[in-house]
Design an enzyme around this catalytic site. Structure first.
Site, PDB file in Angstrom:
ATOM      1  N   HIS A  18      42.282  36.506  59.086  1.00  0.00           N
ATOM      2  CA  HIS A  18      42.885  36.815  57.406  1.00  0.00           C
ATOM      3  C   HIS A  18      41.280  37.098  56.658  1.00  0.00           C
ATOM      4  CE1 HIS A  18      43.355  36.860  53.375  1.00  0.00           C
ATOM      5  NE2 HIS A  18      44.904  36.613  53.994  1.00  0.00           N
ATOM      6  N   GLU A  65      50.146  39.929  55.848  1.00  0.00           N
ATOM      7  CA  GLU A  65      50.149  39.472  54.705  1.00  0.00           C
ATOM      8  C   GLU A  65      49.732  39.112  53.283  1.00  0.00           C
ATOM      9  OE1 GLU A  65      48.350  35.530  56.893  1.00  0.00           O
ATOM     10  OE2 GLU A  65      49.456  36.167  58.613  1.00  0.00           O
ATOM     11  N   LYS A 118      52.913  32.358  48.292  1.00  0.00           N
ATOM     12  CA  LYS A 118      51.490  31.643  47.433  1.00  0.00           C
ATOM     13  C   LYS A 118      50.757  32.958  46.226  1.00  0.00           C
ATOM     14  CE  LYS A 118      48.846  31.621  50.921  1.00  0.00           C
ATOM     15  NZ  LYS A 118      48.823  32.640  51.757  1.00  0.00           N
TER      16      LYS A 118
END
Lengths: 525, 525
Positions: free
Chosen positions: B279, B358, B147
């Site tokens: 996250h 990530e 993204k």
């Protein structure tokens, strides 16, 4: 987005079963402004149930709306049937059918496994807006501002009706060329209406046979002399906003003093100035600005004709700023009346001035409805906070300036927003958001109206819950509503948003790979 | 954008001629945070001249930067020469060459008539970031968060290095498939890391052979049971932010209580929970959050293993939040050290846990430089305001809460912004803006650094003028800087902005037909 004022109070009415029969044409009626109590919530959104309009509109407004609907129906578009149906596969829908029932019909036909968001496009809307324009402003040739919604279907229909196009870039020109072909009259039906053009774009417009553009500064005049010497150029005026408390053009436009410099320079350079243009700003709420701008234009026409300049101005472009909805104040008919009156006085027909305009929102806004699905949810959200935590959060909400919050270096509104979300009962995730259609919340100050459609049984007076609606991306900024009252909805239930045709998809990004790209066409006969 | 605080004071240093020789690698050095005095200007932008860094960096930071550069050079990427040069036509550039001189070289080669904006992409940057990751966080397998910058060239290089991908949507998966082909190991090198997935996307990931995803709510667990029963699922935790004054996850993540409900439900449904993910939020400024999150993950690993649940967790995904620049505080090496220490304690290697992450910004941020041209300008802007008007404007600027302003129903900041623009001496228009690369000003709170490059003769100590930089669209919101000091620049002169690789083009729209789409590739050897 860091500065959010918040307002937790939003009310909604229970849905009733005869919602479809109340309105003649929901799509023609829905508009941003019918909820007079706008909140300060940056992520503004109002909940509308299908019968709300009929119940809540003031009587006068209702009557006006009904008059508009009755009149619009007489704007017949049946001669475009083949274009609608053969080129776009549009489905004919009875003029009186509400948007709610059209949405329901589409959703019933689509299998539940297909959760792709889509727009319902009412193609006849663009044609009727064109006919309405001719009805009220017959002297003025509309050039659709492609930027507002750069889709081939709008360009195709407006071209078919006889309209021209205001293109701001080579890419917009390419869209018109791809849609209208080589035989289109680029010389008279396109204006490159950007006062600050890059040389590479000028080259493309010139090659396409476009002849008309605008200028508002000295450098641009020199640029035209060098790269487009045969262009027919309009002086882009800065509306004279003395007396106006909210002035417009900070970015474009030349004031009277600058215009005189430009006239002098154009004469020396031999650039063909042929008239004036102005733009009162998007969604002009004060029709007086048109009158003032027309008076400024008249002065410039007179000044340009003086011996020292020797220009014979023959073109006047009154720009855009027109609402897309007849129940906005001032309404289009009201604005049109004022403009006509002023034009008849300052630019009478006998003078033979070519009048043009650049409406975008006027055509595009009411033509599209967004339909999304709830793709995920988090119910009983609040139950997972301990009572203590909720109290702590609520205190920081009611006392947002306490030292704890300041120490955290987060501003008041950030905390409040978070509190609203933490304290909400249900959270829904839909498949379009702030980076998509709802970018208009940020960039266009648009207030969206949400309608819901349950796929299962509809309760009569469902219990309402404080709810949050998130868009599909990873970003927590991608929140469409922090705290609105909604019944308990299921994954697969539908939310739909009318009047999303202007400055929505045009400015949407593809962030996270989400972008609404599916268009379902209807026309109303 | 209505709430703008403004700060008119920004200083700049005169450019000197030996600007190229001072820095070893400008592209590796430029970063958002090197100007410690951030302003409250929403449209934040700082002016950097080529030699500023060397003059202004504190000694320690300078040394740290030099150490980083020296180390990074040892990360050899020569084995990727063919990929860089044959697949992407990248040009080899000496490692020590500054971005300023690379920009100058490209601009000298491009004819003046080509004013298309472009990105310079340093392909070796992605490879070096990968090697740096292995150097500092060797136990953790990075899955690039597509993204952040969904471009094939990044995907290609990270795949070549051995990395995996965090895909949030079917479209991002399609990009990886188009880039990596059918033989790529989708089962182990892709994670569908979105906690709120639409069913249609689940179907596409499943068909592609992806096996891993995340879950953070009950509905999602049921959805997986029904549509992806064989998935290997990570519990997405909400970082425990008790004690943290700026909590993160309002949108995603389950707290401990919710996790226990999910464990129970997963056991009943027979969904394969295999581990945890979390996250900490993008650009995490507090490395402690990683430690707290790791402790929470450890607790969940232990809880999941209890008899009542019976799960044997084997995967831990520590998410993203890593800075793309080593001089950010805390720096990547510092954060890595803390993470390693905590991992060794809580998840020692002997346990055989698969560790993944990530990172998005970490890879993408430093890889791209935006190069734009001044396409139009308005000089002596202020001269056209009468002295009286300027005084009036300046008064409303210094007394923004006076009654006149309030009566206008415009807030303080709108007026101030307008005043800054009206009072600026020169206005420049460039061909990328707020709807394009600079959307990160709004959505990512990014502070851009502008460098300029005059095509003609460079003066030694040029006079500075209060200047405005506008983007190319019709919208006056499309303003990149309200009031910065710049010398007098010409149409055709270049502005360039380093470190624009993360959350910039990814969230850019095509509004008005303007979007930077041209990429020029280099690699540094």
């Amino acid at each position: 987005m860091s500065h959010h004022d918040v307002n937790r109070k939003q009310t909604t009415k229970p849905e009733t079963s005869n919602s479809d029969s109340r309105k003649a044409d929901n799509n023609e009626l829905d508009n941003d402004d019918r909820h007079p109590s706008r909140t300060n919530l940056v992520h503004r959104l109002s909940v509308a149930l299908d019968d709300e309009l009929a119940n809540n509109l003031g009587h006068d407004q209702d009557q006006q709306a009904r008059r508009v609907i009755a009149r619009r129906k007489t704007f017949t578009v049946h001669h475009l049937k083949e274009l609608f149906e053969n080129e776009f596969g549009a489905r004919l829908v009875d003029y009186g059918k509400t948007t709610a029932s059209i949405v329901r019909q589409f959703c019933n036909e689509i299998p539940m496994t297909d959760d792709t968001p889509f727009y319902i496009v009412n193609l006849s809307h663009y044609a009727r807006q064109y006919l309405q324009w001719l009805h009220f402003l017959g002297r003025i040739h509309p050039f659709y501002a492609v930027k507002c919604n750069p889709n081939g279907f709008i360009v195709r229909i407006i071209a078919e009706m006889g309209g021209g196009f205001d293109c701001a870039s080579a890419e917009e020109l390419d869209l018109v060329r791809a849609t209208c072909g080589v035989d289109f009259d680029y010389a008279t039906r396109i204006i490159f209406a950007h006062p600050c053009k890059s040389v590479s774009h000028i080259k493309r417009f010139r090659e396409a046979g476009v002849q008309m553009t605008v200028v508002d500064n000295e450098d641009e005049l020199k640029k035209l002399k060098e790269h487009w010497p045969e262009a027919k150029v309009l002086l882009r005026l800065k509306p004279d906003d003395k007396g106006s408390l909210s002035p417009f053009s900070t970015k474009f436009g030349a004031n009277e003093l600058e215009c005189i410099t430009l006239l002098r320079m154009a004469r020396v350079l031999g650039v063909q100035l042929v008239g004036c243009s102005f733009h009162v700003g998007s969604r002009c709420l004060d029709a007086q600005i048109y009158m003032q701008s027309l008076r400024l234009a008249r002065r410039l026409f007179d000044i340009a004709g003086r011996d020292e300049f020797g220009f014979d101005f023959k073109v006047l472009d009154i720009g855009g700023g027109f609402s897309g909805h007849n129940w906005d104040k001032p309404s289009f008919p009201e604005v049109a009346k004022l403009i006509n009156k002023t034009l008849d006085k300052l630019f009478p027909e006998s003078e033979g001035i070519t009048l043009m305009s650049e409406p975008g929102r006027y055509f595009a806004s009411g033509g599209m409805t967004l339909v999304v699905r709830i793709i995920a949810r988090r119910i009983h959200n609040q139950d997972y906070k301990s009572q203590e935590e909720v109290i702590k959060l609520e205190r920081s909400y009611s006392l947002p300036t306490n030292s704890l919050v300041q120490a955290a270096n987060t501003d008041e509104s950030t905390v409040s927003e978070q509190v609203l979300i933490e304290c909400a009962e249900n959270i829904y995730y839909i498949n379009d958001g702030i980076y998509g259609t709802f970018n208009a919340i940020i960039f266009d100050h648009k207030v969206f109206t949400v309608h819901y459609l349950k796929i299962g049984e509809q309760e009569k007076n469902p219990k309402q819950y404080k709810s949050v609606i998130f868009g599909p991306t990873c970003d927590s900024v991608d929140c469409i509503a922090h705290s609105i009252d909604l019944p308990l909805l299921e994954i697969g239930d539908v939310l739909w948003f009318p009047d999303v045709g202007a400055y929505t998809s045009a400015c949407a990004s593809n962030f996270n790979g989400f972008k609404t790209k599916k268009y379902m066409f209807i026309w109303k006969g």
